[in-house]
Design an enzyme around this catalytic site. Structure first.
Site, PDB file in Angstrom:
ATOM      1  N   SER A 179       0.855  -1.189   0.000  1.00 27.51           N
ATOM      2  CA  SER A 179       0.000   0.000   0.000  1.00 27.51           C
ATOM      3  C   SER A 179       0.886   1.233   0.000  1.00 27.51           C
ATOM      4  CB  SER A 179      -0.874   0.035   1.257  1.00 27.51           C
ATOM      5  OG  SER A 179      -0.097   0.383   2.386  1.00 27.51           O
ATOM      6  N   ASP A 180       0.369   2.355  -0.489  1.00 28.02           N
ATOM      7  CA  ASP A 180       1.092   3.597  -0.252  1.00 28.02           C
ATOM      8  C   ASP A 180       1.005   3.855   1.255  1.00 28.02           C
ATOM      9  OD1 ASP A 180       2.546   5.916  -0.433  1.00 28.02           O
ATOM     10  OD2 ASP A 180       1.432   6.731  -2.129  1.00 28.02           O
ATOM     11  N   TRP A 181       1.901   4.690   1.733  1.00 29.65           N
ATOM     12  CA  TRP A 181       2.047   4.863   3.189  1.00 29.65           C
ATOM     13  C   TRP A 181       0.766   5.432   3.819  1.00 29.65           C
ATOM     14  CZ3 TRP A 181       5.446   2.205   1.201  1.00 29.65           C
ATOM     15  CH2 TRP A 181       6.605   1.814   1.826  1.00 29.65           C
ATOM     16  N   GLY A 223      -2.188   4.190   3.104  1.00 29.38           N
ATOM     17  CA  GLY A 223      -3.243   4.105   2.098  1.00 29.38           C
ATOM     18  C   GLY A 223      -4.083   2.834   2.163  1.00 29.38           C
TER      19      GLY A 223
END
Ligand code: BGC
Length: 754
Positions: free
Chosen positions: A262-264, A266
């Site tokens: 995941s994006d940080w 996200g």
């Protein structure tokens, strides 16, 4: 809930989401599956789940008991990020973690060189491995949809074909040198304002033809091992739990066999994410930790799904050799070989937009060169809130000029303006007023000094542009004007010395209405890495010819660009007609109707311009531009002639082979970038006016002619048929247009697809 149902039903009834019914790409990661069966069979549920979330800020766990090393990540995309606190963002203050700062994305793209992108990837991987890192959080390959986008400088291009070729080069470079890439941000992270809440509403065709190609190419052609889900939603679903994006398209259609992180911050759910195809929650364990164990125990998700997610991580873990702690970080991260790559990219990225005979600079009579502008001394390796590079060194433009010119000229410098500085938090009105007054005082002083310098110089080198506080992750620019009163300053300079050469060190388009007519020469030299200043100086004094080409269109004014012209950005202006058409065309598959009614919502971005992004829009709508996509001058001139093709009529599986003769008719060696666009003459579907389908960068000596072959597989001319949910042929008459930019077509030929 209703939206979810419509969406999933659509998936079931339309299994034909596949590419061209070709066989799915077979990842080499699949070879580890037998070995992985053995590993997974020995793991407890708790051990498996341990691998599905962050252990530290940039680490996810392996399994010590079974000898599986942790996975270590490094930002990316343009340099290996410094060593940080395990659970925070603060640096550890090491000496040896100083990395090479590579030119940022738009600079790399301006080289129009997949070979340099490959070298770039090689360099990134070598430094990642010196630091014991497994996966580089890059390349960043979202399409530059809006000129103001905060991460335009990190991304490559407005064009999917150029982005794809470079993404493949970068990925191969990294993965052939022992590290994994993480393609980011999948998908549609095309704006930074509201990126954590915005919902991109987009039709299938634009998604497939414009926004996905770089990701697809990096998976299918370079076997990318990692991908990062984006912060935003796409058609109503968060990217980190988007069944269509992750499971259906990325994995099933394209054959991606690796891991999605995941994006940080996200990740938004437990069961939804793990089922949809997310492998690792970063940088926390709110959803894919204990909550996942509980969900498995409660029967909400099967352990089989958890096994599958662990398997995908293990494939990457087994393919990328772990570097033991004691072997990493023995040497300085930045090394001469990588600094050389950074130089090569920088020197071929600089775009010359205008030259009324003043460049290269003549040093014969030891001129006085007034370098004016704070960008001449600014460091671009870090800033704003984006991933920075703690670089070993960065040669600024002023230092580069001094290095290369030495005592052959007298170089004087004036800062000219106070650069924008990034600041966190809000200020009170009193603080703001006080700051404004102080700024005005300083500005007057700086202008006075700059004008004095300009008046006594033979030539003014105005070095302006944005910086990393202006172009930054987390927010978009409000406009594209040069910041810090640079337009005003250059007007005043022109009144005392009109002999101005302007260099903009920006990563994204600027408004050039003031600066262009007032400059005798105009260049863009990007956020150009560790060696940026040396490369710039080499171009300015003619050691090498400039050879970069614009990876995006520079509009006359921001409002001309598609998302602005249609009121699609900032969000909230509903264009009912265009939008209704989109909905009808693609039915409920990718356009839940409930979402349509929300299009006045500031968190909804309607991509109603569809495929008309960048030059596709300007060309199709006949909107005048400041500089077209693909544009860039050299210190030489070229003649295009002799366009031939291997046939006149082509079948679906043929390859169009185009040959042209390029002659360097000038006096110096230079690289030309020949570009092939395809225009459809009598199509059955709607198409942009023309689309880039092939290009080649060719070094040519003065007087020399070269035959250049450019190939276009007819398959690459397919369109996404939204009714069939599949790629389809639009066999018609086409025109191949060969030229030096989207605005400068030199040769044309009509062909038939049958
Ligand atoms: C960015 C990613 C980056 C991550 C870790 C996020 O805010 O969107 O591109 O890799 O932070 O620094």
């Amino acid at each position: 809930m209703r939206i979810a149902k419509i969406f999933l039903m659509a998936l079931i009834v339309s299994p034909l989401m596949g590419s061209t019914a070709d066989k799915v790409h077979q990842s080499k990661l699949l070879q580890y599956d037998k070995q992985i069966d053995g590993i997974i069979s020995q793991m407890t549920l708790e051990e498996k789940v341990e691998m599905l979330h962050a252990k530290f800020m940039f680490v996810s766990a392996g399994n010590e008991r079974l000898g599986i090393a942790d996975v270590k990540y490094a930002d990316g995309p343009f340099g290996i990020r410094e060593e940080m606190q395990p659970k925070g963002w603060a640096g550890l203050g090491w000496e040896t973690d100083k990395a090479t700062f590579f030119p940022t994305g738009s600079a790399l793209a301006a080289t129009w060189s997949p070979e340099l992108a490959y070298q770039y990837g090689t360099g990134m991987a070598r430094e990642a491995r010196l630091r014991g890192k497994d996966m580089i959080l890059g390349p960043a390959i979202n399409i530059q949809r809006i000129p103001t986008g905060g991460r335009t400088y990190e991304y490559l291009s407005e064009d999917p074909f150029l982005s794809s070729r470079l993404a493949v080069g970068y990925t191969n470079g990294v993965q052939e040198n022992g590290a994994a890439v993480c393609l980011k941000h999948f998908a549609l992270n095309n704006q930074e304002n509201n990126r954590g809440t915005v919902n991109a509403i987009i039709g299938e065709r634009a998604m497939r033809e414009i926004y996905f190609p770089p990701f697809r190419a990096a998976v299918e052609e370079a076997d990318a091992f990692g991908a990062m889900s984006a912060y935003n939603k796409v058609n109503g679903f968060w990217c980190a739990e988007n069944e269509i994006l992750l499971n259906k398209i990325l994995r099933q259609e394209w054959g991606f066999a690796g891991m999605v992180i995941s994006d940080w911050g996200g990740t938004h759910s437990t069961v939804g994410s793990v089922k949809a195809g997310l492998n690792v929650e970063m940088p926390s364990k709110q959803y894919l930790g204990q909550a996942l164990i509980d969900s498995v125990k409660a029967g909400k998700v099967s352990e089989e799904i958890v096994n599958l997610r662990v398997r995908e991580i293990l494939r990457v873990r087994l393919a990328i050799k772990a570097i033991p702690e004691k072997e990493a970080n023995k040497e300085m991260t930045s090394q001469p070989a990588q600094q050389k790559i950074a130089y090569d990219v920088a020197s071929k990225s600089i775009v010359l937009l205008k030259n009324e005979g003043v460049l290269p600079l003549q040093l014969k009579n030891k001129p006085i060169i007034a370098v004016i502008g704070a960008n001449a001394t600014q460091i671009m390796a870090s800033g704003g809130m984006g991933a920075g590079v703690k670089t070993l060194y960065e040669v600024t433009p002023l230092e580069g000029l001094k290095n290369r010119i030495g005592d052959k000229a007298e170089i004087i410098f004036a800062k000219g303006y106070e650069p924008v500085k990034f600041s966190w938090g809000r200020k009170t009105p009193e603080q703001l007023e006080k700051e404004k007054q102080e700024k005005e005082l300083v500005a007057n002083e700086l202008i006075k000094e700059a004008l004095e310098m300009a008046a006594k110089a033979n030539v003014v080198l105005f070095i302006g542009g944005d910086n990393r506080s202006v172009e930054t992750e987390g927010s978009d620019r409000k406009d594209i004007f040069l910041p810090s009163g640079q337009d005003e300053l250059i007007r005043k300079i022109a009144a005392v010395n009109p002999n101005i050469v302007t260099v903009l060190t920006s990563g994204a388009p600027n408004d050039l209405n003031v600066v262009k007519p007032l400059s005798k020469a105009l260049l863009i030299s990007w956020f150009n890495g560790t060696e940026g200043g040396n490369a710039l100086a080499d171009v300015l004094i003619g050691n090498i010819s400039p050879s970069g080409r614009l990876p995006f269109t520079i509009p006359v004014k921001l409002e001309d660009s598609p998302a602005y012209a249609l009121g699609n950005y900032p969000q909230g202006i509903k264009k009912a007609d265009v939008f209704a058409k989109l909905v009808a065309e693609t039915e409920t598959v990718d356009k839940p109707k409930d979402e349509a009614s929300k299009s006045n919502d500031p968190n909804t971005a309607n991509y109603s311009e569809e495929s008309l992004v960048g030059y596709r829009w300007f060309d199709t709508k006949n909107v005048k531009v400041m500089y077209p996509f693909g544009y860039g001058l050299t210190y030489s001139t070229f003649e295009y002639s002799g366009l031939k093709t291997n046939k006149e009529k082509y079948g679906k599986d043929d390859v169009i082979s185009i040959s042209i003769v390029l002659k360097n008719t000038g006096k110096v060696a230079a690289d030309e970038v020949a570009q092939v666009y395809v225009h459809r003459i009598n199509p059955s579907e709607e198409w942009p006016q023309k689309e880039l389908k092939a290009f080649s960068r060719i070094p040519i000596n003065p007087g020399e002619s070269k035959t250049v072959i450019l190939e276009i597989p007819v398959k690459n001319l397919q369109y996404w048929n939204g009714k069939k949910h599949a790629w389809d042929d639009d066999l018609c008459k086409i025109e191949v247009e060969v030229g030096a930019s989207a605005g400068d077509i030199k040769l044309k030929k009509e062909l038939t697809l049958k």
